[in-house]
Design a protein around this motif. Sequence first.
Motif, PDB file in Angstrom:
ATOM      1  N   THR A 123     -29.451  36.797  58.087  1.00 21.60           N
ATOM      2  CA  THR A 123     -29.366  35.350  57.817  1.00 21.60           C
ATOM      3  C   THR A 123     -29.760  34.628  59.100  1.00 21.60           C
ATOM      4  O   THR A 123     -29.500  35.116  60.209  1.00 21.60           O
ATOM      5  N   ALA A 164     -31.604  31.796  54.350  1.00 20.44           N
ATOM      6  CA  ALA A 164     -31.384  30.628  55.200  1.00 20.44           C
ATOM      7  C   ALA A 164     -31.113  29.436  54.286  1.00 20.44           C
ATOM      8  O   ALA A 164     -31.294  29.518  53.067  1.00 20.44           O
ATOM      9  N   ARG A 165     -30.669  28.364  54.885  1.00 16.96           N
ATOM     10  CA  ARG A 165     -30.354  27.185  54.064  1.00 16.96           C
ATOM     11  C   ARG A 165     -31.604  26.606  53.407  1.00 16.96           C
ATOM     12  O   ARG A 165     -31.578  26.245  52.244  1.00 16.96           O
ATOM     13  N   THR A 220     -30.225  28.876  50.299  1.00 15.39           N
ATOM     14  CA  THR A 220     -28.922  28.521  49.718  1.00 15.39           C
ATOM     15  C   THR A 220     -28.722  27.019  49.517  1.00 15.39           C
ATOM     16  O   THR A 220     -27.836  26.613  48.790  1.00 15.39           O
ATOM     17  N   ARG A 221     -29.540  26.198  50.200  1.00 10.46           N
ATOM     18  CA  ARG A 221     -29.298  24.749  50.068  1.00 10.46           C
ATOM     19  C   ARG A 221     -30.563  23.985  49.709  1.00 10.46           C
ATOM     20  O   ARG A 221     -30.627  22.771  49.860  1.00 10.46           O
ATOM     21  N   ARG A 247     -26.748  33.255  48.162  1.00 10.31           N
ATOM     22  CA  ARG A 247     -26.393  34.110  49.293  1.00 10.31           C
ATOM     23  C   ARG A 247     -26.756  35.553  48.958  1.00 10.31           C
ATOM     24  O   ARG A 247     -26.545  36.004  47.840  1.00 10.31           O
ATOM     25  N   THR A 264     -25.268  38.199  49.751  1.00  6.49           N
ATOM     26  CA  THR A 264     -24.071  38.960  49.359  1.00  6.49           C
ATOM     27  C   THR A 264     -23.825  38.818  47.852  1.00  6.49           C
ATOM     28  O   THR A 264     -23.496  39.792  47.183  1.00  6.49           O
ATOM     29  N   ALA A 314     -19.339  35.739  59.413  1.00 11.51           N
ATOM     30  CA  ALA A 314     -18.894  35.763  58.007  1.00 11.51           C
ATOM     31  C   ALA A 314     -19.797  36.659  57.164  1.00 11.51           C
ATOM     32  O   ALA A 314     -19.318  37.473  56.363  1.00 11.51           O
ATOM     33  N   ASP A 360     -18.647  40.134  55.244  1.00 12.16           N
ATOM     34  CA  ASP A 360     -18.824  40.274  53.786  1.00 12.16           C
ATOM     35  C   ASP A 360     -19.727  41.464  53.448  1.00 12.16           C
ATOM     36  O   ASP A 360     -19.464  42.209  52.505  1.00 12.16           O
TER      37      ASP A 360
HETATM   38  P1  A2P Z   1     -24.623  28.849  52.805  1.00 12.02           P
HETATM   39  O1  A2P Z   1     -25.641  27.730  52.836  1.00 12.02           O
HETATM   40  O2  A2P Z   1     -24.113  29.143  51.433  1.00 12.02           O
HETATM   41  O3  A2P Z   1     -23.525  28.691  53.821  1.00 12.02           O
HETATM   42  P2  A2P Z   1     -26.068  29.103  58.823  1.00 12.02           P
HETATM   43  O4  A2P Z   1     -27.240  28.166  58.809  1.00 12.02           O
HETATM   44  O5  A2P Z   1     -24.749  28.450  58.595  1.00 12.02           O
HETATM   45  O6  A2P Z   1     -26.078  30.047  59.995  1.00 12.02           O
HETATM   46  O7  A2P Z   1     -26.267  30.053  57.554  1.00 12.02           O
HETATM   47  C1  A2P Z   1     -27.460  30.784  57.367  1.00 12.02           C
HETATM   48  C2  A2P Z   1     -27.468  31.317  55.963  1.00 12.02           C
HETATM   49  O8  A2P Z   1     -26.435  32.309  55.844  1.00 12.02           O
HETATM   50  C3  A2P Z   1     -27.175  30.243  54.922  1.00 12.02           C
HETATM   51  O9  A2P Z   1     -28.089  30.407  53.874  1.00 12.02           O
HETATM   52  C4  A2P Z   1     -25.741  30.531  54.518  1.00 12.02           C
HETATM   53  O10 A2P Z   1     -25.435  30.200  53.188  1.00 12.02           O
HETATM   54  C5  A2P Z   1     -25.692  32.041  54.659  1.00 12.02           C
HETATM   55  N1  A2P Z   1     -24.322  32.533  54.826  1.00 12.02           N
HETATM   56  C6  A2P Z   1     -23.349  32.028  55.609  1.00 12.02           C
HETATM   57  N2  A2P Z   1     -22.202  32.727  55.498  1.00 12.02           N
HETATM   58  C7  A2P Z   1     -22.460  33.720  54.621  1.00 12.02           C
HETATM   59  C8  A2P Z   1     -21.680  34.786  54.078  1.00 12.02           C
HETATM   60  N3  A2P Z   1     -20.396  34.964  54.412  1.00 12.02           N
HETATM   61  N4  A2P Z   1     -22.272  35.587  53.189  1.00 12.02           N
HETATM   62  C9  A2P Z   1     -23.557  35.419  52.830  1.00 12.02           C
HETATM   63  N5  A2P Z   1     -24.345  34.432  53.296  1.00 12.02           N
HETATM   64  C10 A2P Z   1     -23.810  33.587  54.189  1.00 12.02           C
END
Ligand code: A2P
Length: 272
Positions: free
Chosen positions: A131, A160-161, A197-198, A206, A208, A239, A243
């Motif tokens: 990520t 990624a977001r 994810t966003r 995600r 996971t 995180a 996971d």
């Molecule tokens: P999410 O947008 O659902 O938080 P960041 O920019 O915060 O470092 O996150 C990078 C990517 O990792 C984002 O797409 C985020 O999803 C995802 N992410 C963050 N925490 C977890 C997790 N516990 N399990 C899987 N994906 C995660």
Amino acid sequence: MNLTTPISAAEATRRPRLPDAQTVTSVTHWNVHLFSFRVTRPQSLRFRSGEFLMIGLPGENGRPLLRAYSIASPNWDDGLEFFSIKVPDGPLTSRLQHIAVGDQVIVRPKPVGTLVLDALLPGKRLYLVATGTGVAPFASLVRDPEVYEKFDEVILTHTARTVSALEYSRVLVDGIYRDGILREIVGDKLRYYPTTTREQTAKTGRITHLISSGEVFADLGLPRFDPSIDRVMICGSMALNMDMKAILEGAGFCEGSNSEPGSYVVEKAFVG
Ligand code: A2P
């Protein structure tokens, strides 16, 4: 994207140096939060793909301000590449994000890390789960011929977001297929699985969740994780790492290290 003009290694070596300093040869800004840069490589530096180094800038008090950065370039590359976030009030990245070609960056030539082939038992399929900037060590590994000697299939997942935060890995994979030598080495062994994810894209969610639901495996036409033949490297936020560890340990995988190889390895994506 803002790509500054690279300078030659010969020009770089003509410039004056701080101890352990290397010269910036190119900088790419991917979005407001992410940038990558290349520096000259210390002649004596040998590393294993997936390892990290301490790099940084001279601090205010004269002491170097250093952070761990995964080497994103492959070990056969003449230069060193790094991929970084920009933390507005981060002690290092608030300054590092402004580096330009010709500037100097301190690079301590002591590579370490667990995201290395040596920490994995032999297997057939290698999953690289990243990520954010956690994709950096995998950018090194997916360009390393040894990976393709050891594995029949390599699956790079990057979550990624937003789409712009995936641009680095998209260009990386594209670059592999544009390079005649790499394309031949990699063949059809590398699969790229980007998710956001966003922001809405072809694949959202995600990693996971996509693994637990089985969607990743259905999309790729592969069986679910099998610890007897699959190997996994994880690099992301704390995180994500926790996971993913839970998913893998639940599926019978055991964590490897340099001294005792296993079926998966994990490292935190470093925040500069
Ligand atoms: P999410 O947008 O659902 O938080 P960041 O920019 O915060 O470092 O996150 C990078 C990517 O990792 C984002 O797409 C985020 O999803 C995802 N992410 C963050 N925490 C977890 C997790 N516990 N399990 C899987 N994906 C995660």
